[in-house]
Design an enzyme around this catalytic site. Sequence first.
Site, PDB file in Angstrom:
ATOM      1  N   ARG A  98      24.035  33.482  34.585  1.00 44.76           N
ATOM      2  CA  ARG A  98      25.258  32.947  33.950  1.00 44.76           C
ATOM      3  C   ARG A  98      26.284  32.545  35.006  1.00 44.76           C
ATOM      4  NH1 ARG A  98      29.724  34.210  34.857  1.00 44.76           N
ATOM      5  NH2 ARG A  98      29.504  36.413  34.363  1.00 44.76           N
ATOM      6  N   GLY A 145      42.752  38.124  47.719  1.00 43.47           N
ATOM      7  CA  GLY A 145      41.860  38.081  46.564  1.00 43.47           C
ATOM      8  C   GLY A 145      42.645  37.889  45.274  1.00 43.47           C
ATOM      9  N   GLY A 348      17.390  58.269  27.963  1.00 47.12           N
ATOM     10  CA  GLY A 348      17.102  59.388  28.853  1.00 47.12           C
ATOM     11  C   GLY A 348      16.673  58.869  30.215  1.00 47.12           C
ATOM     12  N   GLU A 372      36.850  36.649  38.958  1.00 43.46           N
ATOM     13  CA  GLU A 372      37.611  35.846  37.981  1.00 43.46           C
ATOM     14  C   GLU A 372      38.858  36.581  37.509  1.00 43.46           C
ATOM     15  OE1 GLU A 372      37.027  32.842  36.999  1.00 43.46           O
ATOM     16  OE2 GLU A 372      34.937  32.435  37.470  1.00 43.46           O
ATOM     17  N   PHE A 392      53.261  41.311  39.086  1.00 45.47           N
ATOM     18  CA  PHE A 392      52.207  41.213  40.098  1.00 45.47           C
ATOM     19  C   PHE A 392      52.703  41.600  41.491  1.00 45.47           C
ATOM     20  CE2 PHE A 392      51.613  37.778  36.932  1.00 45.47           C
ATOM     21  CZ  PHE A 392      50.514  38.313  36.283  1.00 45.47           C
TER      22      PHE A 392
HETATM   23  P1  TGC Z   1      51.981  32.022  38.899  1.00 46.19           P
HETATM   24  O1  TGC Z   1      53.318  31.757  39.506  1.00 46.19           O
HETATM   25  O2  TGC Z   1      51.883  32.936  37.727  1.00 46.19           O
HETATM   26  O3  TGC Z   1      51.289  30.631  38.500  1.00 46.19           O
HETATM   27  C1  TGC Z   1      51.252  29.528  39.376  1.00 46.19           C
HETATM   28  C2  TGC Z   1      51.075  28.279  38.536  1.00 46.19           C
HETATM   29  O4  TGC Z   1      49.805  28.325  37.872  1.00 46.19           O
HETATM   30  C3  TGC Z   1      49.978  28.319  36.436  1.00 46.19           C
HETATM   31  N1  TGC Z   1      48.995  29.271  35.902  1.00 46.19           N
HETATM   32  C4  TGC Z   1      47.866  28.908  35.271  1.00 46.19           C
HETATM   33  N2  TGC Z   1      47.404  27.702  34.910  1.00 46.19           N
HETATM   34  C5  TGC Z   1      46.208  27.673  34.268  1.00 46.19           C
HETATM   35  N3  TGC Z   1      45.473  28.771  33.997  1.00 46.19           N
HETATM   36  C6  TGC Z   1      45.909  29.989  34.354  1.00 46.19           C
HETATM   37  N4  TGC Z   1      45.159  31.073  34.099  1.00 46.19           N
HETATM   38  C7  TGC Z   1      47.155  30.100  35.018  1.00 46.19           C
HETATM   39  N5  TGC Z   1      47.887  31.144  35.508  1.00 46.19           N
HETATM   40  C8  TGC Z   1      48.994  30.618  36.039  1.00 46.19           C
HETATM   41  C9  TGC Z   1      51.408  28.758  36.215  1.00 46.19           C
HETATM   42  O5  TGC Z   1      51.909  28.273  34.998  1.00 46.19           O
HETATM   43  C10 TGC Z   1      52.105  28.128  37.408  1.00 46.19           C
HETATM   44  O6  TGC Z   1      52.225  26.750  37.145  1.00 46.19           O
HETATM   45  P2  TGC Z   1      53.475  25.908  37.727  1.00 46.19           P
HETATM   46  O7  TGC Z   1      53.349  24.576  37.106  1.00 46.19           O
HETATM   47  O8  TGC Z   1      54.699  26.674  37.312  1.00 46.19           O
HETATM   48  O9  TGC Z   1      53.298  25.886  39.206  1.00 46.19           O
HETATM   49  O10 TGC Z   1      51.039  32.509  40.080  1.00 46.19           O
HETATM   50  P3  TGC Z   1      50.973  33.888  40.869  1.00 46.19           P
HETATM   51  O11 TGC Z   1      50.755  33.570  42.306  1.00 46.19           O
HETATM   52  O12 TGC Z   1      52.162  34.754  40.530  1.00 46.19           O
HETATM   53  O13 TGC Z   1      49.618  34.526  40.343  1.00 46.19           O
HETATM   54  C11 TGC Z   1      49.470  35.068  39.125  1.00 46.19           C
HETATM   55  C12 TGC Z   1      48.060  35.746  39.022  1.00 46.19           C
HETATM   56  C13 TGC Z   1      48.042  37.064  39.762  1.00 46.19           C
HETATM   57  C14 TGC Z   1      47.833  35.998  37.539  1.00 46.19           C
HETATM   58  C15 TGC Z   1      46.965  34.806  39.570  1.00 46.19           C
HETATM   59  O14 TGC Z   1      47.101  34.584  40.910  1.00 46.19           O
HETATM   60  C16 TGC Z   1      45.568  35.317  39.314  1.00 46.19           C
HETATM   61  O15 TGC Z   1      44.998  35.027  38.255  1.00 46.19           O
HETATM   62  N6  TGC Z   1      44.940  36.065  40.283  1.00 46.19           N
HETATM   63  C17 TGC Z   1      43.539  36.440  40.172  1.00 46.19           C
HETATM   64  C18 TGC Z   1      42.727  35.626  41.153  1.00 46.19           C
HETATM   65  C19 TGC Z   1      41.371  35.302  40.627  1.00 46.19           C
HETATM   66  O16 TGC Z   1      41.085  35.382  39.432  1.00 46.19           O
HETATM   67  N7  TGC Z   1      40.491  34.872  41.509  1.00 46.19           N
HETATM   68  C20 TGC Z   1      39.191  34.424  41.085  1.00 46.19           C
HETATM   69  C21 TGC Z   1      38.498  33.694  42.210  1.00 46.19           C
HETATM   70  S1  TGC Z   1      37.102  32.710  41.671  1.00 46.19           S
HETATM   71  C22 TGC Z   1      35.962  33.790  41.164  1.00 46.19           C
HETATM   72  O17 TGC Z   1      36.114  34.950  41.094  1.00 46.19           O
HETATM   73  C23 TGC Z   1      34.693  33.164  40.772  1.00 46.19           C
HETATM   74  S2  TGC Z   1      33.455  34.251  40.276  1.00 46.19           S
HETATM   75  C24 TGC Z   1      32.393  33.110  39.723  1.00 46.19           C
HETATM   76  C25 TGC Z   1      31.125  33.629  39.149  1.00 46.19           C
HETATM   77  O18 TGC Z   1      30.212  33.981  39.922  1.00 46.19           O
HETATM   78  O19 TGC Z   1      30.992  33.591  37.875  1.00 46.19           O
HETATM   79  P1  FAD Z   2      41.989  42.892  45.790  1.00 43.75           P
HETATM   80  O1  FAD Z   2      42.823  41.744  45.343  1.00 43.75           O
HETATM   81  O2  FAD Z   2      42.157  43.381  47.182  1.00 43.75           O
HETATM   82  O3  FAD Z   2      42.229  44.092  44.771  1.00 43.75           O
HETATM   83  C1  FAD Z   2      41.814  45.431  45.069  1.00 43.75           C
HETATM   84  C2  FAD Z   2      42.323  46.344  43.950  1.00 43.75           C
HETATM   85  O4  FAD Z   2      43.766  46.258  43.871  1.00 43.75           O
HETATM   86  C3  FAD Z   2      41.797  45.940  42.582  1.00 43.75           C
HETATM   87  O5  FAD Z   2      41.539  47.084  41.815  1.00 43.75           O
HETATM   88  C4  FAD Z   2      42.967  45.160  41.972  1.00 43.75           C
HETATM   89  O6  FAD Z   2      42.964  45.197  40.548  1.00 43.75           O
HETATM   90  C5  FAD Z   2      44.152  45.905  42.559  1.00 43.75           C
HETATM   91  N1  FAD Z   2      45.359  45.060  42.599  1.00 43.75           N
HETATM   92  C6  FAD Z   2      45.550  43.911  43.294  1.00 43.75           C
HETATM   93  N2  FAD Z   2      46.774  43.415  43.047  1.00 43.75           N
HETATM   94  C7  FAD Z   2      47.362  44.256  42.170  1.00 43.75           C
HETATM   95  C8  FAD Z   2      48.626  44.287  41.502  1.00 43.75           C
HETATM   96  N3  FAD Z   2      49.542  43.319  41.666  1.00 43.75           N
HETATM   97  N4  FAD Z   2      48.888  45.316  40.671  1.00 43.75           N
HETATM   98  C9  FAD Z   2      47.967  46.296  40.448  1.00 43.75           C
HETATM   99  N5  FAD Z   2      46.755  46.321  41.054  1.00 43.75           N
HETATM  100  C10 FAD Z   2      46.468  45.314  41.889  1.00 43.75           C
HETATM  101  N6  FAD Z   2      35.921  34.207  44.579  1.00 43.75           N
HETATM  102  C11 FAD Z   2      35.907  32.849  44.692  1.00 43.75           C
HETATM  103  O7  FAD Z   2      36.885  32.243  45.090  1.00 43.75           O
HETATM  104  N7  FAD Z   2      34.787  32.136  44.370  1.00 43.75           N
HETATM  105  C12 FAD Z   2      33.644  32.734  43.931  1.00 43.75           C
HETATM  106  O8  FAD Z   2      32.663  32.061  43.625  1.00 43.75           O
HETATM  107  C13 FAD Z   2      33.633  34.156  43.814  1.00 43.75           C
HETATM  108  N8  FAD Z   2      32.487  34.797  43.460  1.00 43.75           N
HETATM  109  C14 FAD Z   2      32.439  36.162  43.494  1.00 43.75           C
HETATM  110  C15 FAD Z   2      31.221  36.803  43.300  1.00 43.75           C
HETATM  111  C16 FAD Z   2      31.149  38.196  43.371  1.00 43.75           C
HETATM  112  C17 FAD Z   2      29.820  38.881  43.204  1.00 43.75           C
HETATM  113  C18 FAD Z   2      32.323  38.950  43.592  1.00 43.75           C
HETATM  114  C19 FAD Z   2      32.250  40.451  43.608  1.00 43.75           C
HETATM  115  C20 FAD Z   2      33.522  38.325  43.809  1.00 43.75           C
HETATM  116  C21 FAD Z   2      33.597  36.924  43.779  1.00 43.75           C
HETATM  117  N9  FAD Z   2      34.791  36.246  44.057  1.00 43.75           N
HETATM  118  C22 FAD Z   2      34.809  34.872  44.150  1.00 43.75           C
HETATM  119  C23 FAD Z   2      35.967  36.990  44.481  1.00 43.75           C
HETATM  120  C24 FAD Z   2      36.741  37.668  43.348  1.00 43.75           C
HETATM  121  O9  FAD Z   2      37.424  36.727  42.573  1.00 43.75           O
HETATM  122  C25 FAD Z   2      37.687  38.691  43.960  1.00 43.75           C
HETATM  123  O10 FAD Z   2      36.881  39.746  44.420  1.00 43.75           O
HETATM  124  C26 FAD Z   2      38.731  39.191  42.983  1.00 43.75           C
HETATM  125  O11 FAD Z   2      39.639  38.161  42.634  1.00 43.75           O
HETATM  126  C27 FAD Z   2      39.522  40.399  43.525  1.00 43.75           C
HETATM  127  O12 FAD Z   2      39.940  40.179  44.838  1.00 43.75           O
HETATM  128  P2  FAD Z   2      39.638  41.302  45.973  1.00 43.75           P
HETATM  129  O13 FAD Z   2      38.191  41.653  45.888  1.00 43.75           O
HETATM  130  O14 FAD Z   2      40.163  40.775  47.241  1.00 43.75           O
HETATM  131  O15 FAD Z   2      40.440  42.573  45.514  1.00 43.75           O
END
Ligand code: TGC
Ligand code: FAD
Length: 393
Positions: A98, A145, A348, A372, A392
């Site tokens: 997936r 991250g 088990g 994500e 945050f």
């Molecule tokens: P913040 O100031 O809240 O927002 C910045 C701008 O972005 C807009 N926005 C969004 N737009 C669309 N979808 C969303 N979910 C959005 N969240 C925010 C927001 O309106 C703003 O827009 P504008 O026009 O005002 O500039 O940003 P922040 O820096 O305070 O961050 C908020 C936070 C912590 C929620 C965000 O950074 C976050 O979601 N962090 C988590 C990072 C994350 O999810 N990383 C994932 C990496 S990719 C991955 O993991 C792929 S795994 C793939 C796989 O194998 O399936």
């Molecule tokens: P950190 O951000 O260092 O967080 C560590 C801990 O602190 C967590 O428990 C978190 O919840 C907590 N924490 C952080 N900030 C706060 C806060 N403000 N308040 C309270 N608690 C907080 N990324 C990509 O860009 N592309 C990909 O394709 C992708 N694929 C991935 C595949 C796998 C198998 C994995 C494991 C990760 C992948 N990621 C990818 C990265 C993933 O999105 C990050 O691991 C995730 O966003 C968390 O970041 P971090 O691991 O640096 O943890």
Amino acid sequence: MPTTAPYNSPDHFLMDELISEEHKIIRNAIRDWVNRKVKPEIETWFEKAEFPGHLVKELGELGAFGPFIPVEYGGAGLDYISYGLIMQELERGDSGIRSMASVQTSLVMYPIFEYGTDAQKKKYLPKLATGEMIGCFGLTEPNHGSDPGSMITNFRNEDDFYILNGAKMWITNSTIADIAVVWAKDEAGVVKGLIVEKGMDGFTAPETHGKWSLRASVTGELVFDNVKVPKENLLPKVKGLKGPLSCLTSARYGISWGAIGAAMDCYDAALKYALERKQFGKPIASFQLQQKKLAEALTEITKAQLLTWRLGTLRNEGKATPAMVSMAKRNNVEIALDIARNTRQILGAMGITNDFPMMRHMMNLESVITYEGTHDIHLLITGNEITGIPSFN
Ligand code: TGC
Ligand code: FAD
């Protein structure tokens, strides 16, 4: 040993009445393919920690890449319920399969379609849809991250090129990707998307080893050392963090369905085992404590199905907010992980073996609950939605 009884999808609230005949045909086609091509061999790939690369073209033929992308760009032009059902069935097989389809669809095809030029769409989308080309998405960095806005990967102007420097970490598909959608800051510190192609000088993608989770999926780094990226590879139609975050909203939506698939697979295996396995002269399914585990699993699967169906309907209507998606992703991954743990106990000792899927799903879901957006971050997104106060930082 696992039973050979046929698979019956849990549908306690007659959810099938809420979806169309076309949805059922799509779901059943993916379900059948997963039963034939993924389930019989996934434990071996997981044990070897290798991605079953031969499945990529078949995923393309099935329409699992870019199902909601218009047909003119190679997609299937389907709705978001169809996308969700595809993700559900793929993750019933394995979260790694997936993940491959999520990244290709929501994190690579989606930004090119939404934010790319017509030339970029024509060049990349049809090949990504068939699986002829594989993509990855670079947002996370070694030191950034949950807080991607603090990223340090950056690019500067130089004649016809941008010069890209920095590193991304934990990137799904990194080593097998032909292109990477990379989010980096320009000279003014504004986040923008660049399409980086395999083979560009200074671009390397080393693999990350030693994972106990998503073992049948490739994870690695993206390293950029003065990479010359042609200016036409910039995604021109978005700037700022909302670019990558909107892609995450699409992928998180798919994951909220996918996690149900993993839970369904665990529930199905546990129910069949409980009806066949006897202790104290009776099937273990006759004991109240085992019925409690099964009843709670079915209850949580049913609630998650209702949540995602409603979310999909709202997304089709353009009314699903990122905060709704966060709630569904967070809830459904948590219940799937709980169901994997609880159903494993029903088996088990047998439950710890790779004759059954629970341990693999459980280990996979530890990544799904982290990537994500972590479980904590999605809770904080809901808290922000309720109070209007971001906590945050
Ligand atoms: P913040 O100031 O809240 O927002 C910045 C701008 O972005 C807009 N926005 C969004 N737009 C669309 N979808 C969303 N979910 C959005 N969240 C925010 C927001 O309106 C703003 O827009 P504008 O026009 O005002 O500039 O940003 P922040 O820096 O305070 O961050 C908020 C936070 C912590 C929620 C965000 O950074 C976050 O979601 N962090 C988590 C990072 C994350 O999810 N990383 C994932 C990496 S990719 C991955 O993991 C792929 S795994 C793939 C796989 O194998 O399936
Ligand atoms: P950190 O951000 O260092 O967080 C560590 C801990 O602190 C967590 O428990 C978190 O919840 C907590 N924490 C952080 N900030 C706060 C806060 N403000 N308040 C309270 N608690 C907080 N990324 C990509 O860009 N592309 C990909 O394709 C992708 N694929 C991935 C595949 C796998 C198998 C994995 C494991 C990760 C992948 N990621 C990818 C990265 C993933 O999105 C990050 O691991 C995730 O966003 C968390 O970041 P971090 O691991 O640096 O943890």
